[in-house]
Design an enzyme around this catalytic site. Structure first.
Site, mmCIF file in Angstrom:
data_model
loop_
_atom_site.group_PDB
_atom_site.id
_atom_site.type_symbol
_atom_site.label_atom_id
_atom_site.label_comp_id
_atom_site.label_asym_id
_atom_site.label_seq_id
_atom_site.Cartn_x
_atom_site.Cartn_y
_atom_site.Cartn_z
ATOM 1 N N THR A 40 0.820 -1.212 0.000
ATOM 2 C CA THR A 40 0.000 0.000 0.000
ATOM 3 C C THR A 40 0.856 1.264 0.000
ATOM 4 O O THR A 40 0.343 2.362 -0.200
ATOM 5 C CB THR A 40 -0.942 0.014 1.216
ATOM 6 N N HIS A 45 7.615 0.141 6.992
ATOM 7 C CA HIS A 45 8.079 0.867 8.165
ATOM 8 C C HIS A 45 8.364 -0.158 9.261
ATOM 9 O O HIS A 45 8.130 -1.362 9.083
ATOM 10 C CB HIS A 45 7.062 1.919 8.617
ATOM 11 N N HIS A 48 6.243 -3.139 10.364
ATOM 12 C CA HIS A 48 6.154 -4.369 9.563
ATOM 13 C C HIS A 48 7.235 -5.386 9.923
ATOM 14 O O HIS A 48 7.204 -6.527 9.450
ATOM 15 C CB HIS A 48 6.310 -4.037 8.071
ATOM 16 N N LYS A 82 -10.314 1.069 10.888
ATOM 17 C CA LYS A 82 -11.003 2.355 10.746
ATOM 18 C C LYS A 82 -12.350 2.144 10.059
ATOM 19 O O LYS A 82 -12.536 1.200 9.299
ATOM 20 C CB LYS A 82 -10.143 3.321 9.934
ATOM 21 N N ARG A 86 -10.532 1.567 2.229
ATOM 22 C CA ARG A 86 -9.216 1.990 1.757
ATOM 23 C C ARG A 86 -9.343 2.582 0.355
ATOM 24 O O ARG A 86 -10.162 2.143 -0.449
ATOM 25 C CB ARG A 86 -8.255 0.794 1.728
ATOM 26 N N GLN A 172 -6.884 -13.813 0.646
ATOM 27 C CA GLN A 172 -5.702 -14.188 1.423
ATOM 28 C C GLN A 172 -5.725 -15.684 1.716
ATOM 29 O O GLN A 172 -4.670 -16.333 1.741
ATOM 30 C CB GLN A 172 -5.632 -13.391 2.729
ATOM 31 N N ASP A 193 -3.527 -9.089 14.233
ATOM 32 C CA ASP A 193 -4.697 -8.642 13.478
ATOM 33 C C ASP A 193 -4.979 -9.526 12.264
ATOM 34 O O ASP A 193 -6.021 -9.371 11.613
ATOM 35 C CB ASP A 193 -4.498 -7.192 13.031
ATOM 36 N N LYS A 230 2.094 4.922 20.312
ATOM 37 C CA LYS A 230 2.192 3.951 19.227
ATOM 38 C C LYS A 230 3.638 3.668 18.877
ATOM 39 O O LYS A 230 4.443 4.580 18.681
ATOM 40 C CB LYS A 230 1.445 4.457 17.999
ATOM 41 N N LYS A 233 6.314 5.344 15.701
ATOM 42 C CA LYS A 233 5.967 6.711 15.333
ATOM 43 C C LYS A 233 6.876 7.698 16.064
ATOM 44 O O LYS A 233 7.199 7.513 17.229
ATOM 45 C CB LYS A 233 4.510 7.016 15.706
ATOM 46 N N THR A 234 7.268 8.744 15.374
ATOM 47 C CA THR A 234 8.016 9.839 15.981
ATOM 48 C C THR A 234 7.250 11.127 15.699
ATOM 49 O O THR A 234 6.198 11.111 15.050
ATOM 50 C CB THR A 234 9.432 9.944 15.399
#
Length: 420
Positions: A40, A45, A48, A82, A86, A172, A193, A230, A233-234
């Protein structure tokens, strides 16, 4: 140590469909194991990483990794947590993302030898499939009630879910079934998930094979930070594996800034250090936390794994230069990495300018009076060296490779002057 026991010690084991059966298979034969990612974006990142590093642990024990990049499922989109669909991407965009991610996966896996990893793309077997074949050969085996019980689908029923995303779990499952048939793939690994999609795959394998099947599912826990924020994340966003999005220096800094309460968990999750090495580092956190040995080991192991020895050496060099104030030891490219996010100011190259004027023009000091006070008080540093001369005019000696000057005001406020 036994592989499954090692995973349990590291805290990586979350769910298994048949722990005893999997243990028996792993102890008696070499199998293929798969983990996948939908392209996607054009980079992975660090969120993963854990599933793929877990897959690498299986490779280290003699099993073959099948690394799946979802060229087909990426066109559909996994139902997210969410309450929204998508955004669909073009085939060209997805193919670009596939090509980019493949490069990054090669830093994680060994693609040579008897159990060398194999990259697979599910577009190869799904892309040309017609809808009748999909419905007759696969859709027929997965009940609607079964799908409605899946968390990823059930959570979207109230807000709405399209038929496209509703059928994602079958696609899948089709992947697992295909890899089972063609690559002796008996285990799928995924994040927590992915449990619903994994078990759908096992159900499809069971229903499409007459003989007794031996396939398994294994999930790993969601990576969390002790403070509840999280992971990955920065302030500037996600920590990417692509060095153009997150430089090796920034990547190194993310890991070296891990909190004491998190660092040992991260060492267990993400590195291939031995139990003894990790336990020694855990002891160091308890008895000499100021040395930050565990954080340094974590940052070095992760940066070396993803970006290589040379990038690690550069990240360490930038870190040490910033800590010591030896800015002049850095190259122009290293200046760009180390001072990527500091305020910058463009100064015409060749124009002589006094330090006081530069401080005001670049908004380092709010006024000439304050600039004089800052210089006189010894609060201004050029490339790490204190300057107290009110008449100082910047010259070539103040430029790094003729491109940059780094000015520091006080202890921590850095500014990058770029010559144009």
């Amino acid at each position: 140590m036994d592989l499954l026991k090692d995973l349990e010690w590291r805290g990586i084991t979350y769910q298994q469909t048949d722990a005893d059966g999997l243990k028996d298979v792993l102890n008696n034969e070499s199998i293929s194991i798969y983990c996948g990612i939908d392209p996607t974006a054009d980079s992975m990142h660090i969120g993963h990483l854990l599933p793929f590093l877990t897959l690498r642990r299986f490779q280290n024990k003699g099993h073959r990794p099948l690394v799946l990049v979802g060229g087909a499922t990426g066109l559909i989109g996994d139902p997210s947590g969410k309450n929204e669909e998508r955004k669909l991407q073009t085939l060209e965009a997805i193919q670009h993302n596939v090509d980019s991610i493949k490069i990054q996966l090669k830093s994680i896996f060994d693609f040579e030898g008897e159990n060398g990893a194999i990259l697979v793309n599910n577009y190869d077997w799904i892309g040309s499939m017609d809808v009748v074949t999909f419905l007759r050969d696969f859709g027929k085996h997965v009940g609607v009630n079964y799908m409605l019980a899946k968390d990823t689908i059930a959570s979207r029923l109230e807000s709405g879910i399209s038929f496209t995303e509703f059928t994602y779990t079958i696609l899948q499952a089709l992947d697992f079934n295909h890899l089972y048939d063609h690559y002796n793939c008996k285990l799928q690994i995924g994040g927590s998930d992915q449990w619903g999609n994994i078990t759908t795959g096992l159900e499809l394998i069971r229903r499409t094979h007459e003989e007794e099947t031996k396939a398994f599912g294994f999930t790993i826990p969601l990576v969390t930070k002790a403070d509840g924020s999280k992971f990955g994340k920065t302030e500037s966003g996600a920590v990417w594996l692509d060095p153009k999005k997150t430089s090796p220096y920034e990547f190194y800094q993310f890991w070296i800034n891990a909190a004491d309460v998190d660092v040992i968990k991260y060492l267990k999750y993400f590195t291939f250090l031995t139990h003894e090495e990790i336990e020694a580092l855990a002891q160091s956190v308890e008895t000499e936390p100021h040395l930050r040995k565990a954080q340094k080991a974590l940052a070095e192991e992760m940066t070396k794994l993803i970006h290589g020895e040379e990038a690690l050496d550069q990240a360490i060099r930038i870190t040490q230069a910033l800590f010591s104030g030896e800015i002049k030891s850095l190259s122009a490219s290293e200046i760009l990495e180390g001072f990527k996010d500091v305020p910058s100011f463009e100064q015409p190259k060749g124009d002589a300018i006094g330090l006081i004027d530069l401080l005001v023009n670049a908004k380092i000091s709010p006024s000439k009076r304050q600039a004089r006070e800052d210089i006189g008080n010894g609060a201004i540093y050029i490339n790490g060296e204190r300057v107290t001369d009110l008449q100082h005019v910047l010259n070539e000696k103040d430029m790094i490779e003729g491109q940059f000057t780094i000015i520091r005001r006080g202890k921590k406020k850095y500014f990058r002057i770029q010559y144009v």
